[in-house]
Design a protein around this motif. Structure first.
Motif, short mmCIF file in Angstrom:
data_model
loop_
_atom_site.label_atom_id
_atom_site.label_comp_id
_atom_site.label_asym_id
_atom_site.label_seq_id
_atom_site.Cartn_x
_atom_site.Cartn_y
_atom_site.Cartn_z
N PHE A 20 0.74 -1.11 0.04
CA PHE A 20 -0.03 -0.05 -0.09
C PHE A 20 0.97 1.42 0.14
CE2 PHE A 20 -2.04 3.49 2.28
CZ PHE A 20 -3.29 3.52 1.65
N HIS A 21 1.95 1.24 0.89
CA HIS A 21 2.54 2.56 0.95
C HIS A 21 3.50 2.60 -0.20
CE1 HIS A 21 1.38 4.15 4.89
NE2 HIS A 21 1.18 2.78 5.34
N ALA A 23 2.67 1.77 -3.25
CA ALA A 23 1.81 2.15 -4.39
C ALA A 23 1.49 3.89 -3.98
CB ALA A 23 0.49 1.53 -4.26
N LYS A 24 1.25 4.17 -2.71
CA LYS A 24 1.10 5.72 -2.21
C LYS A 24 2.44 6.56 -2.68
CE LYS A 24 -0.27 8.46 1.57
NZ LYS A 24 0.88 9.33 1.74
N ILE A 27 2.57 6.93 -6.64
CA ILE A 27 1.37 7.79 -6.99
C ILE A 27 1.95 9.37 -6.68
CG2 ILE A 27 -0.77 8.80 -6.55
CD1 ILE A 27 -1.85 5.52 -6.12
N ILE A 35 -3.34 -1.68 -9.35
CA ILE A 35 -2.90 -2.23 -8.15
C ILE A 35 -3.62 -3.50 -8.28
CG2 ILE A 35 -3.37 -1.84 -5.75
CD1 ILE A 35 -3.97 1.22 -6.56
N PRO A 44 -6.81 -0.44 -1.90
CA PRO A 44 -6.74 0.22 -3.30
C PRO A 44 -7.75 1.31 -3.44
CG PRO A 44 -6.74 -2.45 -3.20
CD PRO A 44 -6.92 -1.91 -1.97
N GLN A 46 -8.57 3.63 -1.52
CA GLN A 46 -7.99 4.87 -1.15
C GLN A 46 -6.86 5.26 -2.08
OE1 GLN A 46 -6.43 4.37 2.81
NE2 GLN A 46 -8.34 3.38 3.41
N LEU A 47 -6.36 4.31 -2.67
CA LEU A 47 -5.12 4.71 -3.73
C LEU A 47 -5.54 5.54 -4.85
CD1 LEU A 47 -2.72 1.66 -3.11
CD2 LEU A 47 -2.31 3.75 -2.32
N ALA A 58 -5.50 5.58 -12.06
CA ALA A 58 -5.36 4.36 -11.02
C ALA A 58 -6.63 3.45 -11.27
CB ALA A 58 -5.01 4.72 -9.71
#
Length: 254
Positions: A20-21, A23-24, A27, A35, A44, A46-47, A58
């Protein structure tokens, strides 16, 4: 370090924790991203919202990556959404359970291999044609582990074996894929709290004892690993390949 703005990323297992982090952070560096998830859409979602708030693209999709057909479809969906692929982050993996040598059954052994290695094989094979087409070169980042360096704690022999294999896989692919402009590197995290892995398989007492031996006197965070993955991802046009960066606070030094 190359500029990541507009680069196209496919990342596996980005529901929580390191994935998650990572991907964040990608971004926030300007990437468009697809994702993969296996066990929940909250992360996902949230991302995707973060990417859209920044004017980027995304999306996310489910797959059981131990199955070659599902992995191939997920990669194809990613490439269709992104219109290509510049960066692949192989993040999926897990210890499954702590089992000592005398407790390991064939089914458990194979499950650990499938989760940590077969997923990486299936995704990387499926992604290879698209990574070859990336006009500025491309980057693969594989998630290994300190356990693959040191052998891990008791009860993690199967997991440690697979993470050691990821280190060799990374070196071998760097040699094999370099002619196509594909860089292949790995990240080997140590004690990273705030992840499902350690929430399920590491006691507070064990974590506290490990921290006592870490020169930086703290556990790592998913953000520590995410920054390193983002750096290696940005090396799509660089000269780092076949390397493993250890993110462990200095407890293991090569």
């Amino acid at each position: 370090m190359g500029q990541l703005k507009g680069k196209k990323v496919f990342i596996t297992g980005a529901e929580q924790g390191i994935g998650f982090h990572s991907a964040k952070t990608l971004i926030e560096a300007g990437c468009d991203i697809y994702i993969h998830y296996f066990s929940g859409t909250e992360g996902p979602e949230q991302l995707v919202a973060l990417a859209e708030s920044l004017g980027q693209r995304a999306a996310f999709g489910y797959a059981n990556l131990t199955k070659a057909d599902e992995a191939t479809k997920c990669v194809k969906d990613a490439v269709e959404f992104l219109d290509g692929m510049d960066i692949l982050v192989n993040n999926v993996g897990g210890i499954i359970a702590r089992k000592w040598l005398g407790e390991i059954e064939p089914e458990f052994w194979q499950t650990v291999i499938d989760v940590n290695m077969t997923t990486m094989l299936n995704v990387t094979q499926a992604a290879l044609p698209y990574l070859k087409e990336a006009k500025d070169g491309s980057s693969i980042v594989n998630l290994a582990s300190l356990a693959g360096r040191s052998g891990g704690h008791s009860g993690s022999v199967a997991y440690s074996m697979t993470k050691g294999a990821v280190l060799t896989w990374t070196r071998s692919l760097a040699a094999e894929l370099g002619e196509f402009g594909i860089r292949v590197n790995a990240v080997a995290p140590g004690l990273i709290l705030g992840t499902r892995f350690h929430n399920q398989h590491t006691t507070k007492e064990s974590a506290d004892e490990t921290v006592k031996g870490i020169p930086l006197a703290r556990a790592g965070t998913p953000e520590d690993v995410a920054r390193t993955i983002t750096f290696l991802a940005s090396e799509y046009d660089g000269f780092i390949s076949g390397a493993t960066i250890d993110v462990n606070g200095g407890i293991y030094r090569m």
